[in-house]
Design a protein around this motif. Structure first.
Motif, short mmCIF file in Angstrom:
data_model
loop_
_atom_site.label_atom_id
_atom_site.label_comp_id
_atom_site.label_asym_id
_atom_site.label_seq_id
_atom_site.Cartn_x
_atom_site.Cartn_y
_atom_site.Cartn_z
N ASP A 156 0.68 6.91 2.79
CA ASP A 156 0.04 7.41 4.00
C ASP A 156 -0.07 8.94 3.93
O ASP A 156 0.27 9.56 2.90
N ALA A 157 -0.53 9.58 4.99
CA ALA A 157 -0.78 11.02 4.97
C ALA A 157 0.49 11.82 4.77
O ALA A 157 0.45 12.96 4.27
N LEU B 217 3.17 2.57 2.10
CA LEU B 217 2.74 1.66 3.17
C LEU B 217 3.43 0.31 3.05
O LEU B 217 3.77 -0.12 1.94
N ALA C 39 -2.19 -2.53 7.18
CA ALA C 39 -1.57 -1.23 6.90
C ALA C 39 -2.52 -0.29 6.16
O ALA C 39 -2.33 0.93 6.19
N GLU D 272 -4.00 3.08 7.38
CA GLU D 272 -3.26 4.35 7.26
C GLU D 272 -3.24 4.87 5.83
O GLU D 272 -2.59 5.89 5.56
N LEU D 273 -3.94 4.20 4.92
CA LEU D 273 -3.92 4.63 3.52
C LEU D 273 -4.60 5.99 3.37
O LEU D 273 -5.74 6.19 3.79
N ALA D 274 -3.87 6.95 2.75
CA ALA D 274 -4.41 8.29 2.53
C ALA D 274 -4.58 8.61 1.05
O ALA D 274 -5.38 9.48 0.70
N ASN E 112 -11.57 1.56 4.44
CA ASN E 112 -10.79 2.75 4.12
C ASN E 112 -10.21 2.67 2.71
O ASN E 112 -10.18 3.66 1.97
N GLN F 180 -10.52 5.51 -0.29
CA GLN F 180 -9.35 6.15 -0.90
C GLN F 180 -9.22 5.78 -2.38
O GLN F 180 -8.81 6.62 -3.20
#
Length: 386
Positions: A161-162, A167, A173, A176-178, A234, A238
């Motif tokens: 995540d960020a 995760l 989930a 929220e993957l960054a 997302n 990413q």
């Protein structure tokens, strides 16, 4: 009149909930051997699968060696999974359902947002340890809609995540993957030929994507489907940032990307897998093109012959091979829901359904082997009249 001998290729799929494909073939062969008939029969047993459940067993029946491993199940528990390996060809058959399947969910409780295919990634690692240079990934019956990220984490990648935290498993989930960290990813994957055995042609995202089409089968509500689709979108972005050397976005739109909750996507995007119809892959690794050469009758089958069977499933795939060689085909089944027209279009000269002999489904499934032995005698009787 002398009846010519009969060489029968017995090549069924499983009767789900009743008999494995190998048990179906063995029951028919036993029935031929025990039948009181003037016809001399040579049975060639070659059980198959369509790339989903039963694919490892089909490989083992064809001479592959079964290997077992304890891996992470779809909701984080340890499960005993298996794959098949042929040391002569350095080919492994990995079946997602044995590590990440719906049937492995504890208590049968569906987990559409959190289920993972991490254990399947671990199985791929086990196959690499044996020296596999070709890996056939059979998908079907999956519990997960995680975009195939479990394949990555099972092979050492990290989803962050960020804040740089890993995760939890599952598709939800991924919202929220960054970033995706490939530092510890198993580099042996780059040197392996991957084959994705998948019949579905759905993309990863959108109206025909994995969440929308297959999510509800795994327990996803309408809200869950929207959550998963956005999360997987997302993931694509990413992953594209992490791997500019791969056609990450193009793979998301490729036919078959939606297979097994997106495992098909990851197999093509990162592993460079070639997607092929499941039964075609199985036909190759069981050597069916060689085994069919001497046959003058082919027997196919599965538990339920219905409209799904006509969409490239095992019975039709084997029948297609037989028709190319002008060999007649009959089918055995627990039940047959096809119309006479569909039966003719599929090229089956006759269907032998166990439901016609035992209408009670529970009794039919419990006594399927004995019923199939009787079917074998009936097939011989019909053949001797032709």
């Amino acid at each position: 009149m002398t009846v010519p001998p009969l060489t029968v290729l017995i090549s069924p799929d499983k009767f789900k909930g009743s008999l494995t494909a190998a048990e179906v073939a063995a029951a028919l062969a036993d029935g031929f051997a025990a039948a009181d008939s003037p016809v001399a029969v040579r049975s060639i047993q070659a059980p198959v699968a369509d790339g989903g459940e039963g694919t490892v067993q089909a490989a083992v029946s064809a001479g592959f060696v079964r290997h077992r491993a304890t891996v992470l199940g779809p909701t984080g528990e340890d499960v005993d999974a298996e794959f098949a390996y042929n040391p002569d060809t350095a080919t492994a058959v990995v079946e997602l359902a044995t590590a990440s399947g719906l049937d492995l969910l504890p208590g049968g409780v569906l987990a559409p947002l959190t289920a993972t295919c991490h254990g399947t990634g671990q199985l791929i690692g086990e196959a690499l340890d044996l020296g596999a240079t070709t890996i056939i990934l059979g998908v079907g019956g999956s519990a997960n809609t995680d975009g195939g990220t479990g394949l990555l984490t099972g092979l050492g990648a990290k989803l962050l995540d960020a804040a740089g935290n890993e995760l939890p498993y599952g598709g939800a989930a991924l919202a929220e993957l960054a970033s995706v960290d490939f530092t510890d990813f198993d580099s042996r994957v780059e040197h392996v030929n991957f084959v994705l055995a998948a019949d579905v042609d759905n993309p990863l995202l959108g109206e025909r994507g994995a969440p929308a089409i297959f999510g509800p089968q795994k327990g996803a509500s309408e809200e869950d489907v929207a959550t998963l689709d956005a999360a997987l979108a997302n993931l694509v972005e990413q992953l594209a940032a992490a791997r500019p050397d791969k056609d990450i976005r193009g793979a998301a739109e490729a036919p078959g990307a939606g297979a097994a909750g997106g495992a098909g996507y990851m197999a093509m995007a990162i592993f460079g897998a070639e997607r092929r119809r499941g039964i075609d892959v199985v036909i190759d690794f069981v050597g069916l093109k060689e085994k069919i050469k001497d046959a003058n009758l082919v027997i196919v089958g599965e538990g339920s012959l219905d409209h799904q069977s006509l969409l490239g499933k095992a019975p039709v795939g084997v029948a297609d091979l037989a028709h190319e060689r002008n060999i007649p085909v009959v089918a055995v089944a627990g039940r047959c829901l096809l119309t006479e027209e569909q039966i003719a279009d599929a090229g089956f000269s006759k269907i032998y359904a166990l439901a016609d002999r035992e209408p009670d489904p529970k009794k039919s499934m419990a006594n399927a082997a004995a019923l199939l032995k009787g079917v074998a005698a009936e097939i011989l009787s019909d053949h001797s009249k032709d």
